[in-house]
Design a protein around this motif. Structure first.
Motif: not given
Length: 467
Positions: A273-274, A300-301, A303-307
């Motif tokens: 999902r990240i 979780d996705a 968080i991945g978009y943010s990173r």
């Protein structure tokens, strides 16, 4: 999340330790509650005699007190949490099913959906069989017993039945002397094996193994039959390739269905999902002040978009933990009401800001529209909606309740129209070709037919034309 229904949770335990069965059943049920909230049940093997307790409702409603059973003689059990994709909502369809036959009693629990259920059922009815449920699980039980009459062992009967079954099925079967786990040759639905000090555990997800203190051994391979003997806790297994096919794990297990702390077919659900969020940031960038996720499977996705994007991540919603997943509601109006009491935006996170909202998918659009409205009412300046799944364009016949195209938002409207209907400033979906990249294990094959229309196995007659 746009109102999907899905499959079920399976948990089986065989242990020489008397305390493991009762606690294991309860912990296994609770760990897999997210996979089915329609009903649940427990089948027990007490000195070779099978018994069943089940009902409609959540685990704490069906089993509000400690399970009452003979601890000295009970060494095996299977449990099931259900949300039916096949069969009506009734107590009779709650699993496990207990079938008594002169060849021996059998309890069976099923996760998945057969694509040749109707033809098999019609054949059995012509032969004089009477069905007590509308679930395809009973069809599987009849088929196993049909072959049990001409085979030496239950394992041989299951192997012959697998040659006739089409579609998705992970099974737990309990007889007077054995606990048996089965995964279909394409591995549509997950099933894993865990080890206790004095026994074994099978579960739909590894998080259930953690809940009972079992160590993860491995995922069952597609087409595998795994057997534990009650007498000596001996484990044997065999691979039954009724045809040479590529594995086709349902990709929506990673996107939505599974708990993020689970590992399925060697894939960390959390990391998958990240990764999907990172892909979304690359494919659909935008100027924004904060990224938020729809609890739970959108977080979780997000968080991945943010990173990947560098846009700060924020907690945008508080979820009422005592409300079930919105897909459990069978009617659109009920799902709308469920969203109202389930999610509440944190105004300080979104007020006056350009918000990137990450959801796991957009199916019918009703839930997504309501969530966007909540953000607007909380003062969001802009809302940019991103889906960590591609657009749903085709029916699913393998255990997800999308049986036609008529209610799918992306089938009725183009991107600009969907943007208007959902009242968002921009809209973006994960690309279908990125779905296979959610895993960093290239040997794992996925079913993504609901996005692509390319089905890895048989579909019901006329299924490709479902409207």
């Amino acid at each position: 999340m746009g109102g999907l229904k899905e499959e079920c949770g399976l948990f089986g335990i065989s242990s020489a330790h008397k305390e493991h069965i009762g606690l294991g059943c309860h912990y296994g049920l609770y760990a897999l509650q997210h996979r089915g909230q329609e009903g649940c049940g427990i089948a027990l093997n007490t000195d070779g005699e099978l018994s069943l307790q089940k009902d409609l409702g959540l685990v704490n409603e069906v089993f509000p007190k400690a399970l009452v059973f003979d601890e000295e003689k009970t060494r095996m059990a299977i449990v099931h949490t259900r949300y039916g994709t096949s069969g009506e909502r009734s107590r009779e369809n709650v699993q496990p099913l207990l079938v008594r036959h002169h060849a021996g009693s059998m309890a069976i629990a099923h996760n998945g959906n057969l694509t040749n259920d109707e033809s098999l059922r019609s054949q059995f009815e012509r032969d004089g069989c009477l069905f007590h449920t509308t679930s395809d699980t009973e069809v599987i039980a009849y088929l196993i017993y049909k072959h049990r009459l001409t085979t030496h062992t239950i394992a041989e009967a299951i192997e012959k039945a697998m040659a006739e079954l089409e579609g998705a099925y992970s099974l737990l079967i309990m007889t007077s002397s054995q606990l048996i786990a089965v995964r279909d040759p394409r591995g549509f639905r997950p099933l894993c094996l865990g080890k206790l000090e004095d026994g074994y555990v099978f579960a739909s997800e590894s998080c259930a193994l953690d809940a009972v203190g079992a160590s993860f051994v491995r995922d069952l391979q597609p087409g595998e039959i795994c057997i534990v003997d009650r007498a000596d806790q001996r484990l044997t297994s065999s691979i039954v390739h009724t045809n040479k096919v590529k594995s086709s794990l349902c990709v929506f297990e990673l996107i939505y269905f599974a708990r993020p702390d689970s590992v399925i077919d060697t894939i960390s659900v959390h990391q998958a999902r990240i990764r999907s969020g990172s892909f979304l940031a690359l494919e659909h960038p935008c100027q924004a002040d904060v990224v938020i996720g729809v609890p739970d499977s959108g977080i979780d996705a997000a968080i991945g978009y943010s990173r990947q994007s560098g846009i700060p991540y924020g907690i945008g919603f508080i979820k009422n933990k005592y409300i079930g997943r919105t897909f459990i509601q069978p009617k659109a109006g009920d799902r709308e009401s469920g969203v109202r009491i389930k999610l509440n935006p944190i105004a300080s996170t979104v007020r006056g800001k350009r918000v990137v909202l990450i959801d796991d998918s957009i199916v019918r659009g009703t839930t997504s529209k309501r969530i966007v409205r909540l953000l607007r009412e909380a003062g969001a300046k802009e809302v940019h909606l991103r889906s960590s799944a591609p657009p749903f364009l085709h029916p699913c016949y393998y255990g997800t309740d999308i049986n036609s195209r008529k209610d799918l938002l992306a089938c009725k409207y183009d991107m600009q129209q969907m943007k208007t209907i959902l009242d968002v400033d921009s809209l973006g979906f994960l690309l279908p070709e990125q779905v296979v990249k959610l895993s960093d294990h290239p040997c794992i094959g996925f079913c993504s037919a609901c996005f692509t229309g390319v089905y890895p196995g048989a579909v019901p007659q006329g299924g490709n034309n479902a409207q």
